[in-house]
Design an enzyme around this catalytic site. Structure first.
Site, PDB file in Angstrom:
ATOM      1  N   CYS A 108       2.267 -22.810  27.178  1.00 45.38           N
ATOM      2  CA  CYS A 108       3.122 -23.013  28.335  1.00 45.38           C
ATOM      3  C   CYS A 108       4.566 -23.289  27.908  1.00 45.38           C
ATOM      4  O   CYS A 108       5.226 -22.434  27.348  1.00 45.38           O
ATOM      5  CB  CYS A 108       2.524 -24.103  29.217  1.00 45.38           C
ATOM      6  SG  CYS A 108       3.042 -24.048  30.938  1.00 45.38           S
ATOM      7  N   HIS A 109       5.078 -24.495  28.151  1.00 47.62           N
ATOM      8  CA  HIS A 109       6.434 -24.864  27.751  1.00 47.62           C
ATOM      9  C   HIS A 109       6.497 -25.414  26.314  1.00 47.62           C
ATOM     10  O   HIS A 109       7.581 -25.679  25.806  1.00 47.62           O
ATOM     11  CB  HIS A 109       7.016 -25.904  28.721  1.00 47.62           C
ATOM     12  CG  HIS A 109       7.346 -25.342  30.062  1.00 47.62           C
ATOM     13  ND1 HIS A 109       6.398 -25.133  31.034  1.00 47.62           N
ATOM     14  CD2 HIS A 109       8.527 -24.932  30.587  1.00 47.62           C
ATOM     15  CE1 HIS A 109       6.977 -24.628  32.110  1.00 47.62           C
ATOM     16  NE2 HIS A 109       8.259 -24.490  31.870  1.00 47.62           N
ATOM     17  N   GLY A 110       5.348 -25.573  25.665  1.00 42.78           N
ATOM     18  CA  GLY A 110       5.293 -26.113  24.308  1.00 42.78           C
ATOM     19  C   GLY A 110       6.208 -25.433  23.303  1.00 42.78           C
ATOM     20  O   GLY A 110       6.788 -26.100  22.440  1.00 42.78           O
TER      21      GLY A 110
END
Length: 184
Positions: free
Chosen positions: A114-116
């Site tokens: 995801c936003h990792g």
């Protein structure tokens, strides 16, 4: 393909608040089920507040190691869960960025969902990699010299280190399977 992680130690790097709960708990369970020791690391030891869909407060978890005290040499792999505010905080946390640089420079595998990948952008180590993420990160990823793809899960072994990425919580089954395979 082996899925046995017995004897391996996997770091889960999160901020004190904002981690997307399923992106922490599902990979954690998969890593432990495969036999590895999972360790929750945050800027400070103690309470980590998770969320669901970025805005709904969810469970709390205990970070047992601070980023300042975490030694990348003692870990075999890293998981970077998402959560918009989690990732946005980590990308400016110098200890998190330094930890990830050492992991990458030691050719240890990383899984990020995801936003990792925002933290990975900050490492300056994405040049030549191919990865996926939440779609809003694609410009940052391209600006970091990487290729962004829209796939459920993508494993990139280029540049001497393996990177497993997925787009969002809907991809967690594929992400967990690919992460365990890469870490084995």
């Amino acid at each position: 393909m082996s899925t046995d992680l017995t004897g391996k130690r996997v770091a889960f790097i999160v901020a004190q608040s904002g981690v997307e709960q399923p992106e922490l708990t599902q990979p954690w369970q998969a890593i432990e089920d495969a036999g590895a020791e999972a360790v929750l690391i945050a800027p400070e030891t103690g309470k980590v507040q998770a969320f669901e869909s970025d805005v709904n407060e969810a469970g709390t978890f205990e970070a047992t190691l601070s980023l300042a005290d975490a030694d990348p040499a003692t870990f075999d792999a890293v998981v970077l869960p998402g959560g918009t505010t989690n990732a946005d905080q980590l990308r400016v946390e110098e200890d998190a960025v330094a930890f990830m640089r050492e992991i990458i420079d030691a050719s240890k595998p990383v899984a990020s969902i995801c936003h990792g990948p925002w933290t990975l952008v900050e490492t300056g180590r994405l040049e030549g990699k191919t990865l996926t993420s939440f779609p809003s990160l694609q410009t940052d990823i391209r600006n970091a010299g990487a290729t962004w793809v829209d796939e459920e899960s993508f494993t990139c072994p280029s540049n001497g280190w393996t990177l497993v990425t997925s787009r969002n919580p809907g991809d967690l089954d594929a992400f967990c399977e690919a992460a365990v395979a890469a870490f084995a």
